[in-house]
Motif scaffolding. Structure first.
Motif, PDB file in Angstrom:
ATOM      1  N   PHE A   1       0.864  -1.175   0.000  1.00 47.13           N
ATOM      2  CA  PHE A   1       0.000   0.000   0.000  1.00 47.13           C
ATOM      3  C   PHE A   1       0.897   1.219   0.000  1.00 47.13           C
ATOM      4  CE2 PHE A   1      -2.341   3.372   2.234  1.00 47.13           C
ATOM      5  CZ  PHE A   1      -3.396   3.511   1.350  1.00 47.13           C
TER       6      PHE A   1
ATOM      7  N   TRP B   1       1.541   4.753   0.730  1.00 48.40           N
ATOM      8  CA  TRP B   1       0.975   5.822   1.537  1.00 48.40           C
ATOM      9  C   TRP B   1       1.218   7.166   0.867  1.00 48.40           C
ATOM     10  CZ3 TRP B   1      -2.156   5.160   5.563  1.00 48.40           C
ATOM     11  CH2 TRP B   1      -2.189   3.893   6.156  1.00 48.40           C
ATOM     12  N   THR B   2       0.156   7.906   0.673  1.00 43.85           N
ATOM     13  CA  THR B   2       0.235   9.274   0.169  1.00 43.85           C
ATOM     14  C   THR B   2       0.022  10.221   1.342  1.00 43.85           C
ATOM     15  OG1 THR B   2      -2.143   9.406  -0.252  1.00 43.85           O
ATOM     16  CG2 THR B   2      -0.735   8.563  -2.059  1.00 43.85           C
TER      17      THR B   2
ATOM     18  N   GLN C   1      -2.297  12.323   1.570  1.00 40.31           N
ATOM     19  CA  GLN C   1      -3.735  12.323   1.836  1.00 40.31           C
ATOM     20  C   GLN C   1      -4.158  11.091   2.646  1.00 40.31           C
ATOM     21  OE1 GLN C   1      -5.689  14.905   1.263  1.00 40.31           O
ATOM     22  NE2 GLN C   1      -7.373  13.849   2.251  1.00 40.31           N
ATOM     23  N   SER C   2      -3.632   9.919   2.306  1.00 38.57           N
ATOM     24  CA  SER C   2      -4.027   8.709   3.038  1.00 38.57           C
ATOM     25  C   SER C   2      -3.508   8.734   4.479  1.00 38.57           C
ATOM     26  CB  SER C   2      -3.584   7.441   2.304  1.00 38.57           C
ATOM     27  OG  SER C   2      -2.183   7.389   2.153  1.00 38.57           O
TER      28      SER C   2
ATOM     29  N   ILE D   1      -5.885  10.916   6.307  1.00 37.43           N
ATOM     30  CA  ILE D   1      -7.135  10.176   6.523  1.00 37.43           C
ATOM     31  C   ILE D   1      -6.993   9.252   7.727  1.00 37.43           C
ATOM     32  CG2 ILE D   1      -8.624   8.363   5.566  1.00 37.43           C
ATOM     33  CD1 ILE D   1      -8.132   9.737   2.791  1.00 37.43           C
ATOM     34  N   LEU D   2      -5.877   8.513   7.792  1.00 36.86           N
ATOM     35  CA  LEU D   2      -5.648   7.621   8.927  1.00 36.86           C
ATOM     36  C   LEU D   2      -5.588   8.417  10.223  1.00 36.86           C
ATOM     37  CD1 LEU D   2      -5.089   4.858  10.173  1.00 36.86           C
ATOM     38  CD2 LEU D   2      -2.656   5.200   9.634  1.00 36.86           C
TER      39      LEU D   2
ATOM     40  N   PHE E   1     -11.312   2.728   6.866  1.00 38.37           N
ATOM     41  CA  PHE E   1     -10.205   3.302   6.096  1.00 38.37           C
ATOM     42  C   PHE E   1     -10.287   2.863   4.636  1.00 38.37           C
ATOM     43  CE2 PHE E   1      -5.881   3.144   4.399  1.00 38.37           C
ATOM     44  CZ  PHE E   1      -5.466   4.443   4.627  1.00 38.37           C
ATOM     45  N   GLU E   2     -10.517   1.567   4.420  1.00 35.96           N
ATOM     46  CA  GLU E   2     -10.615   1.038   3.052  1.00 35.96           C
ATOM     47  C   GLU E   2     -11.754   1.700   2.275  1.00 35.96           C
ATOM     48  OE1 GLU E   2      -8.946  -3.504   3.740  1.00 35.96           O
ATOM     49  OE2 GLU E   2     -11.093  -3.125   3.839  1.00 35.96           O
TER      50      GLU E   2
ATOM     51  N   VAL F   1     -10.476   5.311   1.259  1.00 38.61           N
ATOM     52  CA  VAL F   1      -9.398   5.375   0.251  1.00 38.61           C
ATOM     53  C   VAL F   1      -9.692   4.503  -0.968  1.00 38.61           C
ATOM     54  CG1 VAL F   1      -7.610   5.984   1.915  1.00 38.61           C
ATOM     55  CG2 VAL F   1      -7.968   3.574   1.340  1.00 38.61           C
ATOM     56  N   GLN F   2     -10.737   3.679  -0.874  1.00 40.86           N
ATOM     57  CA  GLN F   2     -11.148   2.816  -1.993  1.00 40.86           C
ATOM     58  C   GLN F   2     -10.056   1.833  -2.412  1.00 40.86           C
ATOM     59  OE1 GLN F   2     -14.425   2.881  -3.571  1.00 40.86           O
ATOM     60  NE2 GLN F   2     -14.641   3.747  -1.532  1.00 40.86           N
TER      61      GLN F   2
ATOM     62  N   LYS G   1       1.774   1.553  10.145  1.00 39.28           N
ATOM     63  CA  LYS G   1       1.852   2.968   9.790  1.00 39.28           C
ATOM     64  C   LYS G   1       1.739   3.831  11.037  1.00 39.28           C
ATOM     65  CE  LYS G   1       2.452   6.338   7.022  1.00 39.28           C
ATOM     66  NZ  LYS G   1       3.781   6.510   6.435  1.00 39.28           N
TER      67      LYS G   1
END
Length: 143
Positions: free
Chosen positions: A12, A14-15, A17-18, A21-22, A48-49, A52-53, A65
């Protein structure tokens, strides 16, 4: 032997934005349950899923993370505390030191290299402060 789909599922990327979000989900959890209740990663994973789709292979992705963010936060705060006055750019919310200063810190701790390369955004700094400090901003007695 794992298929190529399994290998793709396990990674995964990580951006910024993600990560935000977390942090938002974790801060919401802390506000709801308090700091004394451990995070229920299996409950947080579907939420979370959904945002972030992307399907994660395990709730451990979130836990890892979180652990990584905590280390980065502690390192960031220690560097920032050394930056009182001279090395802190308030308008950018960034550490602003000479190459020599950075090189010295990197020799002390190789992880500083990661912070130098990509300092956390102001939004992430705020999310980390809320997540990892005991104080929670409630609007009362704020200056």
């Amino acid at each position: 032997m794992a298929s190529s789909n399994d290998a793709k599922r396990k990674y995964f990327g990580w951006t910024d934005q993600s990560v935000l979000i977390l942090c938002g989900l974790l801060n919401k959890y802390v506000m709801k349950y308090g700091r004394s209740i451990p995070f229920k990663w299996m409950d947080l994973q579907p939420e979370f899923e959904n945002i972030v789709q992307i399907k994660l292979y395990s709730e451990k992705v979130l836990k890892h993370k979180y652990d990584e963010m905590r280390k980065d936060y502690n390192l960031w705060k220690s560097l920032k505390n050394k930056a009182t006055g001279v090395g802190w750019n308030q308008s950018l919310g960034k550490l602003d030191f000479s190459d020599d200063w950075w090189d010295k810190r990197i020799k002390e701790d190789i992880n500083v290299k990661r912070i130098r390369r990509k300092q956390p955004s102001v939004e992430l700094q705020e999310a980390w402060d809320q997540l990892f400090t005991n104080a929670v901003a409630n609007g009362i007695d704020c200056v």
